[in-house]
Design a protein around this motif. Structure first.
Motif, PDB file in Angstrom:
ATOM      1  N   THR A   1      31.311  37.737  47.755  1.00 53.95           N
ATOM      2  CA  THR A   1      30.777  36.510  47.159  1.00 53.95           C
ATOM      3  C   THR A   1      30.959  36.517  45.648  1.00 53.95           C
ATOM      4  N   GLN A   2      30.671  37.666  45.014  1.00 51.26           N
ATOM      5  CA  GLN A   2      30.814  37.745  43.562  1.00 51.26           C
ATOM      6  C   GLN A   2      32.279  37.625  43.140  1.00 51.26           C
ATOM      7  N   ILE A   3      33.167  38.260  43.879  1.00 51.08           N
ATOM      8  CA  ILE A   3      34.588  38.179  43.537  1.00 51.08           C
ATOM      9  C   ILE A   3      35.086  36.737  43.662  1.00 51.08           C
ATOM     10  N   ALA A   4      34.671  36.046  44.716  1.00 48.90           N
ATOM     11  CA  ALA A   4      35.084  34.648  44.888  1.00 48.90           C
ATOM     12  C   ALA A   4      34.560  33.794  43.740  1.00 48.90           C
ATOM     13  N   GLU A   5      33.308  33.997  43.372  1.00 46.58           N
ATOM     14  CA  GLU A   5      32.725  33.226  42.276  1.00 46.58           C
ATOM     15  C   GLU A   5      33.442  33.515  40.959  1.00 46.58           C
ATOM     16  N   GLU A   6      33.796  34.781  40.738  1.00 44.63           N
ATOM     17  CA  GLU A   6      34.467  35.152  39.499  1.00 44.63           C
ATOM     18  C   GLU A   6      35.895  34.621  39.468  1.00 44.63           C
ATOM     19  N   ALA A   7      36.558  34.639  40.610  1.00 45.48           N
ATOM     20  CA  ALA A   7      37.926  34.106  40.670  1.00 45.48           C
ATOM     21  C   ALA A   7      37.939  32.607  40.368  1.00 45.48           C
ATOM     22  N   LYS A   8      36.924  31.899  40.856  1.00 48.58           N
ATOM     23  CA  LYS A   8      36.817  30.469  40.536  1.00 48.58           C
ATOM     24  C   LYS A   8      36.494  30.291  39.048  1.00 48.58           C
ATOM     25  N   LYS A   9      35.559  31.083  38.543  1.00 51.51           N
ATOM     26  CA  LYS A   9      35.156  30.974  37.141  1.00 51.51           C
ATOM     27  C   LYS A   9      36.336  31.172  36.202  1.00 51.51           C
ATOM     28  N   GLN A  10      37.214  32.107  36.571  1.00 53.35           N
ATOM     29  CA  GLN A  10      38.372  32.377  35.728  1.00 53.35           C
ATOM     30  C   GLN A  10      39.534  31.417  35.990  1.00 53.35           C
ATOM     31  N   GLY A  11      39.341  30.498  36.933  1.00 54.49           N
ATOM     32  CA  GLY A  11      40.323  29.446  37.161  1.00 54.49           C
ATOM     33  C   GLY A  11      41.466  29.804  38.082  1.00 54.49           C
ATOM     34  N   PHE A  12      41.294  30.843  38.915  1.00 57.06           N
ATOM     35  CA  PHE A  12      42.394  31.279  39.764  1.00 57.06           C
ATOM     36  C   PHE A  12      42.349  30.693  41.179  1.00 57.06           C
ATOM     37  N   ILE A  13      41.157  30.244  41.624  1.00 58.04           N
ATOM     38  CA  ILE A  13      41.042  29.581  42.916  1.00 58.04           C
ATOM     39  C   ILE A  13      40.185  28.331  42.716  1.00 58.04           C
ATOM     40  N   PRO A  14      40.368  27.304  43.540  1.00 58.58           N
ATOM     41  CA  PRO A  14      39.681  26.027  43.310  1.00 58.58           C
ATOM     42  C   PRO A  14      38.195  26.041  43.615  1.00 58.58           C
ATOM     43  N   GLU A  15      37.757  26.897  44.554  1.00 54.19           N
ATOM     44  CA  GLU A  15      36.335  26.970  44.886  1.00 54.19           C
ATOM     45  C   GLU A  15      35.956  28.406  45.233  1.00 54.19           C
ATOM     46  N   ALA A  16      34.683  28.713  45.035  1.00 46.60           N
ATOM     47  CA  ALA A  16      34.182  30.060  45.317  1.00 46.60           C
ATOM     48  C   ALA A  16      33.935  30.189  46.818  1.00 46.60           C
ATOM     49  N   LYS A  17      34.993  30.466  47.528  1.00 45.29           N
ATOM     50  CA  LYS A  17      34.931  30.441  48.985  1.00 45.29           C
ATOM     51  C   LYS A  17      35.015  31.839  49.574  1.00 45.29           C
ATOM     52  N   THR A  18      34.183  32.114  50.579  1.00 40.01           N
ATOM     53  CA  THR A  18      34.312  33.320  51.402  1.00 40.01           C
ATOM     54  C   THR A  18      34.595  32.878  52.826  1.00 40.01           C
ATOM     55  N   GLN A  19      35.174  33.785  53.591  1.00 35.05           N
ATOM     56  CA  GLN A  19      35.505  33.442  54.972  1.00 35.05           C
ATOM     57  C   GLN A  19      35.360  34.677  55.851  1.00 35.05           C
ATOM     58  N   GLU A  20      34.683  34.509  56.961  1.00 32.08           N
ATOM     59  CA  GLU A  20      34.508  35.626  57.892  1.00 32.08           C
ATOM     60  C   GLU A  20      35.720  35.762  58.800  1.00 32.08           C
ATOM     61  N   GLY A  21      35.982  37.024  59.182  1.00 30.94           N
ATOM     62  CA  GLY A  21      37.103  37.307  60.068  1.00 30.94           C
ATOM     63  C   GLY A  21      37.098  38.775  60.438  1.00 30.94           C
ATOM     64  N   ASP A  22      38.194  39.222  60.990  1.00 30.30           N
ATOM     65  CA  ASP A  22      38.297  40.606  61.463  1.00 30.30           C
ATOM     66  C   ASP A  22      38.770  41.512  60.318  1.00 30.30           C
ATOM     67  N   TYR A  23      37.908  41.721  59.342  1.00 30.28           N
ATOM     68  CA  TYR A  23      38.234  42.529  58.168  1.00 30.28           C
ATOM     69  C   TYR A  23      37.481  43.857  58.246  1.00 30.28           C
ATOM     70  N   LYS A  24      37.928  44.703  59.148  1.00 33.97           N
ATOM     71  CA  LYS A  24      37.183  45.928  59.444  1.00 33.97           C
ATOM     72  C   LYS A  24      37.057  46.869  58.245  1.00 33.97           C
ATOM     73  N   ARG A  25      38.004  46.814  57.326  1.00 38.79           N
ATOM     74  CA  ARG A  25      37.925  47.714  56.172  1.00 38.79           C
ATOM     75  C   ARG A  25      36.668  47.434  55.349  1.00 38.79           C
ATOM     76  N   TYR A  26      36.101  46.228  55.526  1.00 36.02           N
ATOM     77  CA  TYR A  26      34.872  45.872  54.815  1.00 36.02           C
ATOM     78  C   TYR A  26      33.715  45.693  55.795  1.00 36.02           C
ATOM     79  N   GLY A  27      33.794  46.383  56.942  1.00 36.24           N
ATOM     80  CA  GLY A  27      32.834  46.082  58.005  1.00 36.24           C
ATOM     81  C   GLY A  27      31.909  47.186  58.441  1.00 36.24           C
ATOM     82  N   ALA A  28      32.084  48.411  57.910  1.00 33.18           N
ATOM     83  CA  ALA A  28      31.245  49.526  58.352  1.00 33.18           C
ATOM     84  C   ALA A  28      30.418  50.064  57.185  1.00 33.18           C
ATOM     85  N   ASN A  29      29.333  50.721  57.524  1.00 35.92           N
ATOM     86  CA  ASN A  29      28.403  51.236  56.524  1.00 35.92           C
ATOM     87  C   ASN A  29      28.713  52.667  56.123  1.00 35.92           C
ATOM     88  N   SER A  30      28.526  52.949  54.847  1.00 37.71           N
ATOM     89  CA  SER A  30      28.645  54.317  54.333  1.00 37.71           C
ATOM     90  C   SER A  30      27.545  54.507  53.296  1.00 37.71           C
TER      91      SER A  30
END
Length: 335
Positions: free
Chosen positions: A269-298
């Motif tokens: 969420t923070q990366i999306a917001e920062e990317a929008k703030k810096q003008g690189f993407i049109p909206e601070a958007k997140t999207q759920e999917g099969d992103y297992k590298r970001y899916g387990a706890n450590s």
């Protein structure tokens, strides 16, 4: 005689920082560095003109054995958490070149990815951590050193831990979590996890979140605080009291290094917001999917380094670093 350091991974992110930090503290040491070839050596020698080089890959066991046998301290960072031949070669070299009266010390880099094993086994991707998934590196040391063999990195850990049973070998394992911040090594100064998330966001217009309904958590540490730890670990190997302390070197010498905690959902969420703030993407958007590298706890609790080595992290937080992460990834993409 000067203390002899054999270090792998000088051109890497962690190894480059380890070399920088140790050298700044001990420029009088004798450094031997494993690199693939003379071309790689040239990239390092400009910053470390007095360093000696040995050439080969992590599969060149004879090269690694010989260098480990001749060293007082081995600092293993090059694919150290997963490369079995190099771990076996270091164990063999240290044992052949040292005795119980004059042991060789092995500082080995693992990683807290191993702590994801429960989520992997139980298909808990995308879910929040359970209380029992937290590992305190003093109170839970027996749990940590007896994780399932199939846990990530565990097969290398077993080689390192078993090396303590050999004559003349004492080990210390350091398991950093997500690492961030600019490294100070001669070649690679970029980390992976948060940076790849930022790169993905810039390329796809949204930040990835693992489906599952929860908020998986990891811990994190600034690269320069990891560098400080390497110095403390090397100094401990030279301190008669600390090097003989089984809570520092030996099967219990297992150190986590968390400084802060983040949820993957919150970081996305923070990366999306920062990317929008810096003008690189049109909206601070997140999207759920099969992103297992970001899916387990450590979940690691770093007490051992603070208690036995006096380690205190001072690097700025991951939250504060995110704007620079987004900006640096945008620059590398030519945006």
């Amino acid at each position: 005689m000067a203390t002899k350091i054999f270090l792998t991974g000088a051109t890497g992110y962690i190894g480059g920082e380890a070399l920088y930090s140790i050298y700044q503290a001990h420029p009088d040491f004798e450094y031997t560095l494993l690199v693939r070839n003379e071309e790689k050596a040239k990239l390092v020698s400009g910053q470390y003109p007095n360093a000696k080089f040995v050439y080969g890959s992590l599969d060149d066991s004879e090269v690694i054995e010989k260098a480990a046998a001749a060293a007082d301290i081995v600092v293993h960072t090059a694919d150290s958490s997963d490369n079995l031949p190099s771990a076996r070669a270091i164990a063999k070299g240290l044992s052949s070149g040292h005795t119980d009266e004059k042991p060789g010390y092995w500082i080995h880099v693992c990683g807290t990815g191993m702590l994801q094993w429960f989520d992997w086994d139980n298909d808990r991707y995308g879910q929040s951590p359970l209380p029992e998934q937290k590992y305190h590196d003093i109170d839970d040391i027996e749990r940590i050193t007896s994780l399932p063999h199939h846990a990530f990195h565990r097969d290398c850990d077993e080689i390192v831990l078993a090396a303590n049973e050999s004559s003349g070998v004492k080990t210390l394992i350091v398991g950093p979590p997500l690492i961030y911040g600019p490294g100070r090594g001669p070649v690679n100064q970029r980390s992976i996890q948060a940076y790849n998330m930022a790169k993905f966001t810039l390329e796809n217009g949204f930040a990835p979140i693992m489906t599952g309904g929860g908020s998986p958590e990891w811990d994190n540490v600034h690269i320069q605080d990891l560098g400080k730890f390497f110095v403390l670990a090397v100094d401990a190997a030279l301190d008669p009291e600390k090097r003989n302390n089984p809570e520092i070197f030996g099967p219990h010498g297992y150190f986590f290094l968390e400084h802060g905690t983040h949820s993957w959902r919150g970081l996305a969420t923070q990366i999306a917001e920062e990317a929008k703030k810096q003008g690189f993407i049109p909206e601070a958007k997140t999207q759920e999917g099969d992103y297992k590298r970001y899916g387990a706890n450590s979940k690691s609790v770093a007490v051992r380094a603070r208690k036995y080595l006096g380690w205190e992290p001072h690097g700025r937080s991951l939250t504060d670093e995110v704007p620079d992460i987004v900006a640096s990834e945008a620059k590398s993409l030519g945006k």
